[in-house]
Design an enzyme around this catalytic site. Structure first.
Site, short mmCIF file in Angstrom:
data_model
loop_
_atom_site.label_atom_id
_atom_site.label_comp_id
_atom_site.label_asym_id
_atom_site.label_seq_id
_atom_site.Cartn_x
_atom_site.Cartn_y
_atom_site.Cartn_z
N GLY A 158 0.63 -1.22 -0.43
CA GLY A 158 -0.15 -0.25 0.22
C GLY A 158 0.92 1.24 -0.10
CB SER B 220 0.73 3.98 -5.61
OG SER B 220 2.19 3.46 -5.41
CD GLU C 47 9.03 -3.03 -6.80
OE1 GLU C 47 8.10 -2.73 -7.86
OE2 GLU C 47 8.82 -1.44 -5.55
#
Lengths: 360, 389
Positions: free
Chosen positions: B129, B131, B246
């Site tokens: 959670g 964006s 990421e």
């Protein structure tokens, strides 16, 4: 596995950069370019190409003999180290038949020491520095051959026509036909021509890589200095993004060239085609973008960027063109496909059969 | 420069190959893309199998329940599992690649003990959670608020682009805890239980027709303070660790998968006659060069990161990861454009795997930092150009 450069490799590269800064500073490049030496390639009166003093200095530094064993007067190093030196040569736009002379070390007397200049041809087409070469490697067939001559004799022996070279620091001749094997002054060398062609493609790619990084440096320093609309043009995203894409290309090319230098034995042809393809593209496109970042100045003779672009065009056509590399890589895929095991993936099942059935 | 494997690494590869050879044929077939409960069950079973064989959290540190494998072993694992056609990490993506590494790096011992083992076993699914409707590329402008109330935070706001939200147990949530502080300094990282009262999930239908993402609405959701990872208002730094993970090896497996797809494209093109088109052949040849090199770049970046870790920085991948992200996301789109060319009219049928991939690939130049943001990062942080606007 440690892909990074070793300390020795960094030192070697720094040494080469230092040598070139001392022996081939930018003023030398500019004086060569400004003399536009190609008008009568190698004709008496023009500046000697390559510069014999520099050639000997390169020989003494071990540039040509790098990969010969120590017993043979070399440094006993390999392609990864050679690639680093050629990258530096490309960065400085060092002229001369560097690749052919390096390959000729140990095969043609005098090449290892930089006492003679050797150029090469693998097919009819453009030959660099032909008029000043004392030997020509002929790499068109399965066995490598050498044509040895007195300086100035090669154009006549090969019935070559001088070109007005697009690259002002690389004189060119056009050769229509390579001589037959039987010709008198030609000797067969104890070397596999296909291996030499692959190595030549890789070392040429390394030069392109150096040029691709150099044009990033030129573009970035111009973009920081040049001011328009009250701020450096490098603060505009349109310019920033051009520069960022230049770095992406150059980093990809670097990765490909270094990887190919490490795996040239195992996966030779495909890895080298990859390196040549990406490095040619990086050199040409980075020079183009560098020119664009320079604006009007980029279109002048005075800026160095055109020298990089022209050299990159020349190198891209040598040894392995983009079309040849791409076809080779496509065929490698097809070869792999014929050995492809059926996967366990559900997705594999949708491959050929389902592709044909899906709309039936 | 050295790309050779040590004896230990070769042994590791051989053991892994043997295990994959035995295990993969026994796996059930992949469930349909839109059956999320079945996908969760499938992905969890695969993670459990990895866990039981000692391959879960391979490169995580031992204190986080990992195997302390070397970066090279981790790359071998990624390469071999993809080559063998093993299931993708799927629903465990956020847990294994974002939230887990963040908790491992920044969490307390109790937090690691609570959250990491279920991630590694495939028992708990995480979603992200970050964006918000008004905070995309400009993530630091996020507005979901958390107000301290005793031992809890009361969270109110909404999140968007949350993958796997419908089946997730936990959400790694960024909230604003100090609205008065400079943007980057008022953010906190919380672990939100998705079954908490006040959490509403609304699936978002993507252009691919699937429900890969959801919107998550938070109305006075109570989150215990013990669920905070890192200090209050330090969530931006905590998150950057996650995001750089990421951009590091998260896509490494996909590069191998794309390389496999390319070979299958060649086979299909040869079978259906498209191979005779030199323009298409050359496109495939160029893509071969690109994906081969992207894998080499993964190896390069891994070696750089491992060196950085050895010499004292936190081991998170450097800004060079932006170079990879930028090129990979484009190359993936080009791959599936080429696939459409190979398929011809069949590419218009969305049931074909490559058509579905062509559609989903459109998100790659947007998700996890748009290409434009990546170029800004490269220009300013790597090339040192003046800050743009």
């Amino acid at each position: 596995m440690d892909f990074r450069l070793t300390d020795d490799q960094r030192a070697l590269r720094a040494g080469m950069r230092g040598l070139l800064a001392a022996r081939y500073p930018r003023e030398r490049l500019r004086s060569l370019a400004d003399a536009d030496a190609d008008v009568d390639a190698g004709a008496p009166g023009g500046p000697p190409t390559p510069d014999r003093g520099l050639w000997q200095a390169l020989g003494e530094a071990g540039f040509f003999a790098l990969r010969l064993t120590e017993q043979d007067g070399g440094a006993g190093l390999g392609l990864p180290e050679a690639v680093l030196l050629f990258e530096e040569a490309g960065r400085a736009l060092l002229p001369g038949p560097l690749v052919a002379t390096h390959l000729a070390a140990g095969l043609v007397p005098g090449a290892a020491e930089g006492a003679c200049a050797v150029t090469a041809l693998d097919r009819p087409g453009a030959a660099e520095h032909l008029a000043s070469a004392e030997a020509v490697l002929l790499l068109d067939g399965p066995a490598a051959r050498a044509l040895r001559l007195r300086p100035g004799g090669a154009p006549r022996a090969l019935r070559a026509r001088p070109a007005r070279s697009v690259d002002p620091t690389t004189p060119l001749h056009l050769v229509r036909q390579l001589p037959r094997p039987s010709k008198g002054s030609i000797t067969t060398l104890p070397a596999d021509a296909s291996r030499l062609r692959r190595e030549a493609a890789l070392l040429t790619a390394a030069q392109q890589l150096g040029s691709a990084f150099r044009t990033i440096g030129l573009a970035v320093s111009h973009a920081r200095r040049r001011s328009q609309f009250g701020r450096p043009v490098g603060a505009f995203q349109a310019v920033q993004h051009l520069c960022a894409e230049m770095l992406v290309r150059a980093e990809l090319a670097r990765t490909a060239v270094y990887a190919a230098s490490l795996s040239a034995e195992a996966d030779g042809p495909a890895e080298i085609a990859t390196a040549k393809l990406l490095a040619d593209s990086a050199a040409i496109r980075n020079a183009r973008d560098c020119l664009q970042v320079h604006g009007g100045l980029g279109f002048t003779w005075e800026a160095d960027v055109h020298l990089h672009l022209k050299r990159a065009w020349l190198r891209a056509g040598q040894w392995q063109s983009a079309a040849e590399s791409e076809e080779l890589l496509a065929n490698t895929l097809l070869h792999e496909a014929s050995h492809l095991p059926e996967g366990h993936h559900a997705s594999d099942a949708t491959d050929v059969l389902d592709a044909e059935n899906v709309t039936a | 420069m050295d790309l050779t494997l040590t004896k230990d690494e070769e042994d590791f590869r051989d053991r892994l190959r043997a295990w994959l050879h035995d295990t993969l044929p026994r796996l059930p077939p992949e469930p349909p893309a839109d059956d999320w409960p079945a996908r969760r069950a499938h992905d969890s079973a695969w993670q459990r199998a990895l866990h039981d064989a000692g391959y879960a959290g391979l490169h995580w540190p031992a204190h986080a329940g990992g195997q302390d494998a070397t970066p090279t072993q981790h790359l071998i694992f990624i390469e071999e599992t993809e080559r063998a056609g093993a299931p993708y990490v799927g629903a465990n993506f956020v847990g294994l690649l974002h939230a887990g590494p963040t908790i491992a790096a920044e969490g307390t011992a109790a937090q690691r003990a609570r959250w990491l083992p279920p991630i590694l076993r495939g028992d708990e699914i995480w979603c992200q959670g970050f964006s918000e409707p008004d905070a995309g590329s400009d993530l630091a402008s996020l507005r979901t608020r958390a107000v301290r109330d005793g031992d809890s935070y009361i969270v109110t706001g909404s999140k968007i682009w949350t993958s796997h939200a419908e089946i997730a147990d936990w959400c790694e949530l960024l909230v604003r805890t100090d609205p008065a502080a400079p943007r980057h300094h008022g953010i906190t990282w919380l672990a939100l239980p998705m079954n908490a009262p006040g959490v509403t999930v609304r699936p978002l239908r993507t252009l691919a027709g699937t429900t890969e993402f959801a919107e998550v609405f938070l109305d006075d959701v109570r989150v215990p303070v013990t669920h905070r990872v890192g200090p209050e208002n330090d969530g931006w730094r905590v998150t950057m660790v996650t995001l750089s993970y990421e951009r590091g090896t998260a896509f490494a497996g996909e590069v191998v998968a794309c390389r496999r797809t390319l070979t299958r494209l060649a086979r299909t093109a040869h079978a259906n006659g498209r191979w005779d088109d030199a323009v298409l052949r050359r496109r495939l040849g160029l893509l071969h060069a690109e994906f081969t090199t992207l894998w080499r770049l993964v190896q390069w970046n891994t070696c750089e990161a491992a060196h950085a870790a050895r010499t004292g920085s936190n081991g998170a991948p450097g800004p060079g990861a932006s170079v990879f992200k930028l090129r990979y996301s484009q190359a993936r789109q080009e791959l599936y454009e080429a696939a459409a060319e190979v398929l011809g009219p069949q590419s218009l049928d969305t049931r074909h795997e490559w058509t579905a991939q062509r559609l989903s690939s459109l998100s790659y130049t947007i998700a996890a930092g748009t290409s434009q943001i990546q170029r800004n990062i490269i220009a300013e942080r790597i090339l040192g150009l003046p800050r743009g606007r």
